[in-house]
Scaffold this motif. Structure first.
Motif, PDB file in Angstrom:
ATOM      1  N   ARG A   3      10.676  -2.411  15.935  1.00 37.46           N
ATOM      2  CA  ARG A   3       9.241  -2.324  14.870  1.00 37.46           C
ATOM      3  C   ARG A   3       8.798  -3.615  14.762  1.00 37.46           C
ATOM      4  N   VAL A   4       7.882  -3.686  14.583  1.00 32.27           N
ATOM      5  CA  VAL A   4       7.414  -5.123  14.363  1.00 32.27           C
ATOM      6  C   VAL A   4       5.939  -5.433  13.302  1.00 32.27           C
ATOM      7  N   SER A   5       5.933  -6.856  12.782  1.00 31.49           N
ATOM      8  CA  SER A   5       5.419  -6.208  11.816  1.00 31.49           C
ATOM      9  C   SER A   5       3.147  -7.073  12.055  1.00 31.49           C
ATOM     10  N   SER A  15       2.929 -10.077  18.550  1.00 32.21           N
ATOM     11  CA  SER A  15       3.931  -9.710  19.166  1.00 32.21           C
ATOM     12  C   SER A  15       3.511  -9.171  21.261  1.00 32.21           C
ATOM     13  N   ILE A  16       3.079  -8.872  20.380  1.00 31.47           N
ATOM     14  CA  ILE A  16       1.662  -8.713  21.705  1.00 31.47           C
ATOM     15  C   ILE A  16       1.792  -9.988  23.053  1.00 31.47           C
ATOM     16  N   ASN A  47      12.345  -6.314   8.500  1.00 30.63           N
ATOM     17  CA  ASN A  47      13.391  -7.767   8.488  1.00 30.63           C
ATOM     18  C   ASN A  47      14.564  -7.618   9.471  1.00 30.63           C
ATOM     19  N   VAL A  48      14.833  -8.057  10.559  1.00 27.64           N
ATOM     20  CA  VAL A  48      15.593  -7.804  11.346  1.00 27.64           C
ATOM     21  C   VAL A  48      16.875  -8.966  11.167  1.00 27.64           C
ATOM     22  N   ASP A  96      11.589 -13.498  18.901  1.00 28.96           N
ATOM     23  CA  ASP A  96      10.378 -12.962  18.511  1.00 28.96           C
ATOM     24  C   ASP A  96       9.873 -13.625  17.497  1.00 28.96           C
ATOM     25  N   PRO A  97       7.910 -13.542  17.309  1.00 32.70           N
ATOM     26  CA  PRO A  97       7.905 -13.509  15.862  1.00 32.70           C
ATOM     27  C   PRO A  97       8.415 -12.783  14.791  1.00 32.70           C
ATOM     28  N   ASP A  98       9.295 -11.366  15.087  1.00 30.67           N
ATOM     29  CA  ASP A  98      10.064 -10.436  13.925  1.00 30.67           C
ATOM     30  C   ASP A  98      11.572 -11.186  13.832  1.00 30.67           C
TER      31      ASP A  98
END
Length: 125
Positions: free
Chosen positions: A10-12, A17-18, A63-64, A113-115
Motif C-alpha cells: 500500500r502506498v500513500s 512511489s512510481i 503506516n509502515v 521508499d516514500p512510505d
C-alpha cells in the motif's frame, strides 16, 4: 508448477512511489482501478516475471512499521548503482556505505521508499 507472481504494498502517493521505483530501475506496466476502487500500478524489473503492485486507497492511511518487510534487488556493481541513486536524491544507508564496501565487507545497502518500505540492494554476479 506454481509461480510467485506479484507482491502488493500500500502506498500513500502513487505518483511519488512510481517515480521512486522507476529511479530504482523498475518499469511501469499496467495501471488500473480494482473492483473495490483501489488504484493499482504494476511495476517490474526488466527480465523478471515477478511484479510489484502498488495499491492506493484514498481512505486507507499507510503506516509502515520499521523493519516490517523489505524487497531486495540484485545489481552487478553496487557502488555504481548506489552512486546513481544518490545522484537521483535517494539516501543510501548505512552511512559510510562506500567505505565499508572497499574494506571487504559484504556489499549490501538499503534505501527507503516514500512510505518507509525498505529496499535492500545486494551485489550479485
Amino acid at each position: 508448477m506454481i509461480k510467485f507472481l506479484h507482491t502488493r504494498i500500500r502506498v500513500s502517493n502513487p505518483e511519488e512511489s512510481i517515480a521512486f521505483y522507476e529511479k530504482v530501475g523498475f518499469e511501469l506496466g499496467e495501471q488500473k482501478t480494482s473492483p473495490q476502487g483501489n488504484q493499482l500500478a504494476f511495476l517490474h524489473l526488466p527480465g523478471n516475471e515477478h511484479f510489484l503492485e502498488l495499491t492506493y486507497s484514498p481512505d486507507y492511511e499507510v503506516n509502515v512499521p520499521e523493519d516490517l518487510m523489505h524487497t531486495c534487488v540484485g545489481v552487478p556493481d553496487i557502488i555504481e548503482y548506489c552512486e546513481k541513486l544518490e545522484n537521483d536524491g535517494i539516501e543510501i544507508w548505512p552511512s559510510g556505505w562506500k567505505e565499508k564496501f572497499t574494506s571487504g565487507e559484504r556489499k549490501m545497502a538499503f534505501i527507503d521508499d516514500p512510505d518507509g518500505y525498505e529496499v535492500e540492494i545486494l551485489e550479485v554476479s
